[in-house]
Design an enzyme around this catalytic site. Sequence first.
Site, PDB file in Angstrom:
ATOM      1  N   ASP A 279      36.433  46.480  38.429  1.00  0.00           N
ATOM      2  CA  ASP A 279      37.490  46.518  39.441  1.00  0.00           C
ATOM      3  C   ASP A 279      36.974  46.899  40.828  1.00  0.00           C
ATOM      4  O   ASP A 279      36.066  47.714  40.974  1.00  0.00           O
ATOM      5  CB  ASP A 279      38.565  47.532  39.044  1.00  0.00           C
ATOM      6  CG  ASP A 279      39.319  47.110  37.792  1.00  0.00           C
ATOM      7  OD1 ASP A 279      38.995  46.060  37.218  1.00  0.00           O
ATOM      8  OD2 ASP A 279      40.233  47.858  37.387  1.00  0.00           O
TER       9      ASP A 279
ATOM     10  N   ASP B  72      43.615  40.194  30.426  1.00  0.00           N
ATOM     11  CA  ASP B  72      42.710  41.335  30.550  1.00  0.00           C
ATOM     12  C   ASP B  72      41.918  41.547  29.251  1.00  0.00           C
ATOM     13  O   ASP B  72      42.026  40.750  28.310  1.00  0.00           O
ATOM     14  CB  ASP B  72      43.529  42.580  30.935  1.00  0.00           C
ATOM     15  CG  ASP B  72      42.849  43.417  32.002  1.00  0.00           C
ATOM     16  OD1 ASP B  72      41.608  43.461  32.016  1.00  0.00           O
ATOM     17  OD2 ASP B  72      43.566  44.053  32.800  1.00  0.00           O
TER      18      ASP B  72
END
Length: 562
Positions: free
Chosen positions: A238, A154
């Site tokens: 996202d 990430d």
Amino acid sequence: MLKAPYVYIALLLSPFVLALNDGLARTPPMGWNPYNAFLCSTTEQQYRTAAQKLIDLGLSEVGYQFVNLDCGWQGKARNASGGFTWDTTAFPSGIPALSTFIHNLGLKFGVYSDGGFFSCDFVGGTAHYIGSLGHETSDANSFAAWGADYLKYDNCYSGSVSYTPPYFKFRSPLHAVSPTDFVNFNPPIQIEPHYVTMRDALAATNRPVIFSICEWGVQDPARWPASAVGHSWRISNDIGPPASWDNLFRIINQVVPLTQFAGPGGWNDLDMLEVGNSGLTTVEQQTHFAFWAAVKSPLLISTDLTRIASNSLNILKNNRIIALNQDRLGKSISFKRRYTNDHDIWSGPLADGAFVAVIINWQNSRRSLTFNLADVGLSSADATDLISGSFLGRINQSHTAVLEPHGVMVLKLSGTLTPSPQPSFQFYNAASSKNTLIGGANIRTVTSSVSVVGFIGNGGKLVFNEVDGGSLGGTKLVSIDYINADFVFSNTACSNCRNAFISVNGGTPVQAQMPISGQSWDIIFSGYLVSLSGFKAGKTNTIEISNPSAFTPDFYRIGVST
Ligand SMILES: *[C@@H]1O[C@H](CO)[C@@H](O)[C@H](O)[C@H]1NC(C)=O
Ligand SMILES: *[C@@H]1O[C@H](CO)[C@@H](O)[C@H](O)[C@H]1NC(C)=O
């Protein structure tokens, strides 16, 4: 970040896909990750239960192999020797034991870390789970020693060098990060090196580990190219939670300029699945799954498998749709045509010589939808409905079916593929001195050979004059080459798209909803098609481009069918 030569490489040459070529992820990875259902509140038991459910529900059998950690498993401080730690309350048996459990079920195990100081969390960046920045070699060795087969990496707390967090006070301040820099979609530094460092650290372990780049599409990873760094790269922010149809629309537009970058060993990642979660109807879940499969995104189930509804489970287990995703040719579907507010047509080739066409119903109503084969370059083919499995026989020119609100038609086109006649176009450059620029519209030089007209809309207008309507006039197919780098990370009125209103000879304007062409204002999308009526015979037609309340893309040229 601006790499102008890509424009012409992308336009003129067939794409050159540079992959890691380490034999991994020759087809997109499939598995389970907790995030869309459990956020960062994960426990060892949830992972064990999900792993067992993959077996019990028959999901592992159809290809879902990975059980991947996401945020929330990590500790908040390294151990005395600087090693990675885990939350011993949530993971009492420890990560190596969880990995063994998953491997003993015949599944594969994925870990999660972050290329910044701290990882992402779901409490506004306050959790401060440890990240791997500056510890790549040590962490890659730990992950490999634990038996990791996959690393999702990430991008939180990665973007600035202005602050030294307390527990790093005694270490080099080199990797310090600002506490306000939790998520930065426009970081002041290049993000790619974080991923290159971890790629090399993983390679040095000699364990095959799929490397999943999760930096949300910032700095256009497909064009680094990320295929030389990892096995997949997120292209967008996202998908949720919460899931929504609008989020799907944002991500679908964002992949339009990227489909040519997917190939065996390296995939566009459209984010984890929302199938099984609230926020999407069952039909929308079907559309989501079919599109993600055909665009060759990794397919990571991200729902609570102890509660999944049978219709959602059936969507995930449709072998014909999974086969699209796992097709060994590894070519993504690409954007063919948008009938604004009505339907999209995407298609791509398969290993057996057939093609798949994916038709999305943008209308939120049950309706009859006619798919014109010419929109994928064909006039006839044998067709199979891949959702139901029914063979439709030979279809000629078009196929009409009833689609549910936001539903999808997925057709495999096989047998003798008869091509449709290809239209030819006469092109008109937007920057031509024959045209009229009104209001703020003005000419922008992109390269020595390409100029566009920008600032169309909000009062600005572009009028093409002296357009040839041929000997008959009437309705023409118009092909538009444009630039639109208005990309976004959260939903807007037109997420990752801009609208142009196009009017022939002062007639009723036709709306063209045009996806982004890239992340910089020098990447052209070629061949956006729209059908326009109202042409007169002869060379005195006008075509006006406008938008009363927003900007259109920058126009390079339009082609009018002859
Ligand atoms: C620190 O963590 C690493 C990685 O988990 C581990 O290999 C090492 O044994 C740990 N060291 C101590 C002193 O706990
Ligand atoms: C398409 O054409 C073929 C050959 O002419 C014919 O056999 C078939 O029935 C046609 N299909 C449809 C749906 O009309």
